[in-house]
Design an enzyme around this catalytic site. Structure first.
Site, mmCIF file in Angstrom:
data_model
loop_
_atom_site.group_PDB
_atom_site.id
_atom_site.type_symbol
_atom_site.label_atom_id
_atom_site.label_comp_id
_atom_site.label_asym_id
_atom_site.label_seq_id
_atom_site.Cartn_x
_atom_site.Cartn_y
_atom_site.Cartn_z
ATOM 1 N N ASN A 1 -3.279 5.966 5.023
ATOM 2 C CA ASN A 1 -4.616 5.807 5.581
ATOM 3 C C ASN A 1 -4.462 6.034 7.087
ATOM 4 O OD1 ASN A 1 -7.105 5.016 6.469
ATOM 5 N ND2 ASN A 1 -7.100 3.027 5.447
ATOM 6 N N ARG B 1 -6.238 8.632 2.003
ATOM 7 C CA ARG B 1 -7.633 8.215 2.084
ATOM 8 C C ARG B 1 -8.328 9.206 3.020
ATOM 9 N NH1 ARG B 1 -10.447 3.917 5.826
ATOM 10 N NH2 ARG B 1 -12.483 3.971 4.851
ATOM 11 N N HIS C 1 -16.987 3.294 0.938
ATOM 12 C CA HIS C 1 -16.271 2.256 0.163
ATOM 13 C C HIS C 1 -16.184 2.641 -1.318
ATOM 14 C CE1 HIS C 1 -17.674 -1.046 3.227
ATOM 15 N NE2 HIS C 1 -16.454 -0.639 3.531
ATOM 16 N N LEU D 1 -17.847 -6.882 0.580
ATOM 17 C CA LEU D 1 -18.230 -7.620 1.785
ATOM 18 C C LEU D 1 -16.996 -7.852 2.656
ATOM 19 C CD1 LEU D 1 -20.500 -10.330 0.047
ATOM 20 C CD2 LEU D 1 -21.144 -8.042 0.819
ATOM 21 N N ARG E 1 -22.301 -4.142 12.798
ATOM 22 C CA ARG E 1 -23.320 -3.100 12.545
ATOM 23 C C ARG E 1 -24.603 -3.736 12.019
ATOM 24 N NH1 ARG E 1 -19.584 0.358 8.741
ATOM 25 N NH2 ARG E 1 -17.723 -0.387 9.784
ATOM 26 N N ASP F 1 -16.540 -12.449 13.039
ATOM 27 C CA ASP F 1 -15.636 -12.918 11.985
ATOM 28 C C ASP F 1 -16.349 -14.002 11.164
ATOM 29 O OD1 ASP F 1 -13.533 -14.676 10.750
ATOM 30 O OD2 ASP F 1 -12.233 -13.173 11.653
ATOM 31 N N GLU G 1 -14.293 -12.070 -1.383
ATOM 32 C CA GLU G 1 -13.189 -12.706 -2.105
ATOM 33 C C GLU G 1 -12.951 -14.149 -1.661
ATOM 34 O OE1 GLU G 1 -9.735 -10.110 -1.644
ATOM 35 O OE2 GLU G 1 -11.047 -8.394 -2.006
ATOM 36 N N GLU H 1 -7.739 -0.876 -2.522
ATOM 37 C CA GLU H 1 -8.034 0.551 -2.349
ATOM 38 C C GLU H 1 -6.771 1.397 -2.398
ATOM 39 O OE1 GLU H 1 -10.505 -0.933 0.915
ATOM 40 O OE2 GLU H 1 -11.723 0.853 0.652
HETATM 41 P P1 ADP Z 1 -12.085 -4.844 6.513
HETATM 42 O O1 ADP Z 1 -13.463 -4.392 6.215
HETATM 43 O O2 ADP Z 1 -11.697 -4.675 7.959
HETATM 44 O O3 ADP Z 1 -11.030 -4.385 5.527
HETATM 45 P P2 ADP Z 1 -11.807 -7.440 5.223
HETATM 46 O O4 ADP Z 1 -12.169 -6.943 3.868
HETATM 47 O O5 ADP Z 1 -10.417 -7.937 5.440
HETATM 48 O O6 ADP Z 1 -12.166 -6.426 6.377
HETATM 49 O O7 ADP Z 1 -12.831 -8.623 5.578
HETATM 50 C C1 ADP Z 1 -12.858 -9.213 6.832
HETATM 51 C C2 ADP Z 1 -13.910 -10.301 6.815
HETATM 52 O O8 ADP Z 1 -13.569 -11.272 5.808
HETATM 53 C C3 ADP Z 1 -14.024 -11.050 8.125
HETATM 54 O O9 ADP Z 1 -15.382 -11.266 8.458
HETATM 55 C C4 ADP Z 1 -13.358 -12.377 7.795
HETATM 56 O O10 ADP Z 1 -13.865 -13.409 8.580
HETATM 57 C C5 ADP Z 1 -13.776 -12.549 6.351
HETATM 58 N N1 ADP Z 1 -12.975 -13.587 5.702
HETATM 59 C C6 ADP Z 1 -11.667 -13.581 5.395
HETATM 60 N N2 ADP Z 1 -11.287 -14.771 4.869
HETATM 61 C C7 ADP Z 1 -12.399 -15.548 4.838
HETATM 62 C C8 ADP Z 1 -12.682 -16.882 4.406
HETATM 63 N N3 ADP Z 1 -11.732 -17.657 3.912
HETATM 64 N N4 ADP Z 1 -13.956 -17.324 4.516
HETATM 65 C C9 ADP Z 1 -14.915 -16.558 5.028
HETATM 66 N N5 ADP Z 1 -14.721 -15.291 5.456
HETATM 67 C C10 ADP Z 1 -13.488 -14.797 5.367
#
Ligand code: ADP
Length: 396
Positions: A7, A89, A178, A207, A239, A280, A331, A380
């Site tokens: 990637n 990718r 995605h 998400l 976004r 975050d 997740e 992925e």
């Molecule tokens: P990307 O799109 O960069 O691959 P990820 O799929 O890793 O990102 O998702 C990142 C998001 O997941 C962030 O907003 C992070 O805060 C959220 N996240 C990760 N763990 C938790 C958790 N335990 N509770 C709530 N949100 C979480």
């Protein structure tokens, strides 16, 4: 057979090698700060052994050479010749690609042709492809496109109500992204439902920092929330997702903002961050729990937008078998899942199981929920490896 998945980003290359006989990851890592004064390599192998290195990494080809050295030195491979193929990718396949594709000169030309649609991604994805060709020209390479899974969306769903020539002359339409993740979790959901994927009707929710949903009917994507670019649809980390397009003219005229400034605001300063200053979700939840009004509002807006899309997509799909949560937030955030699934019993017969939701179990619906609710971690890279393996096997 071992498959290397790459990637490539503008200054980084994420990599992972899979052993396809056992369907397991052999090693993974990231090469970062390519082209900067000092580059970094992180490499994890043999269940948790980790190596970090610093080195000047002039360009992506040098990065790929360093990767080969690292793999040989740590006895993961004898050389790249041991690889069955490399799966890349590639973000945008335009209307050319609805399937993962064996890379040749013509494919490279087409990826170049659609680069204006993904100027930050496709050119660097191509740099990764060319870097592999330079280091080992005989290696089989496969492109797996983020857009490909959504090429089954019907014309009435992918067209914007704009002058038609913007579609024919400028490729303006909804593409969706995605796709690799939506496809992967859809296939995993089919296994849980013990049904053929072609008989599954699903709504998948990816998400993460970027967020998107897909409406999947009989295993095929029939609608998705991202559009020409990944800016449309749900609220994301930074976004805005759907807005009235006239806001752009209004802000431009009243605040004298340029198109580039607005592009930056909508992509990087909006979403959760725009509303409460944080992108975050973990921190947004913490602040919301401690009473911060803007964080609470951000969380509500985020979940309400998802609910609206669930309503729309359940109409598009018809009888939905399951709703699938994936991505970092999907997740791990029981709070978001609870807010999204609340009050959907009367309309959709959705019943969340609070206990299994808190434990992030795979099945988070109650037994009598009309639509099942699943939490399925996305992968992925594994999906790219599987798709690449399938193409290599069928080419032989
Ligand atoms: P990307 O799109 O960069 O691959 P990820 O799929 O890793 O990102 O998702 C990142 C998001 O997941 C962030 O907003 C992070 O805060 C959220 N996240 C990760 N763990 C938790 C958790 N335990 N509770 C709530 N949100 C979480």
């Amino acid at each position: 057979m071992k498959i290397l998945v790459l990637n490539s980003g503008s200054s980084s290359i994420k990599f992972q090698i899979f052993d396809m006989q056992k369907t397991v990851s052999v090693c993974k890592g990231i090469i970062e700060q390519i082209g900067e004064s000092i580059g970094h390599i992180k490499f994890v192998y043999e269940k948790g052994k980790e190596i970090t290195k610093e080195s000047v990494i002039k360009n992506h080809s040098v990065g790929i050479e360093l990767l080969e050295e690292l793999l040989i030195d740590n006895k993961v491979l004898k050389s790249f010749d041991e690889l069955g193929a490399v799966g890349h990718r590639v973000v945008h396949g335009g209307e050319y690609f609805s399937e993962p594709t064996l890379i040749n000169d013509e494919v490279i030309k087409k990826i170049e042709q659609v680069s204006p649609l993904a100027p930050l991604h496709n050119p660097v994805n191509l740099i990764g492809i060319k870097a592999i060709s330079k280091v080992n020209p005989s290696l089989i390479q496969v492109a797996v496109f983020d857009t490909a899974f959504h090429q089954s969306i019907p014309d009435f769903a992918y067209h914007y109500a704009l002058p038609y020539e913007y579609y024919t002359d400028n490729q303006v339409r909804r593409y969706g992204f995605h796709g690799t993740s939506h496809h992967y979790v859809a296939k995993e959901a089919a296994k849980i439902l013990q049904k053929d994927i072609n008989e599954c009707n699903l709504i998948t929710l990816h998400l993460g920092n970027g967020t998107s949903m897909a409406a999947i009917k009989n295993g095929k994507s029939i609608d998705t929330s991202m559009g020409l670019t990944p800016l449309e649809g749900l609220v994301m980390g930074t976004r805005c997702g759907d807005i009235d397009p006239a806001i752009i003219f209004y802000l431009s005229r009243n605040l004298n903002l340029s198109i580039d400034e607005l592009d930056n605001i909508l992509n990087k300063k909006s979403g959760l961050k725009g509303i409460c200053g944080i992108n975050d979700m973990r921190e947004v939840e913490q602040k919301a729990n401690s009473g911060d009004k803007k964080a609470k509002l951000a969380l509500e807006i985020f979940c309400y937008r998802i609910k609206k899309y669930i309503g729309a997509y359940s109409i598009a799909v018809g009888k939905v078998d399951a709703l699938v949560f994936t991505g970092g937030i999907g997740e791990h955030s029981s709070t978001v899942r609870e807010k999204v699934c609340s009050d959907l019993f009367d309309t959709l017969g959705i019943k969340l199981n609070m206990e299994t939701n808190l434990k992030h179990d795979t099945v988070i619906s109650q037994n009598d929920s009309r639509i099942k609710l699943f939490v399925i971690p996305t992968n992925e890279e594994l999906e790219i490896a599987k798709q690449t393996y399938k193409i290599v096997k069928s080419a032989k």
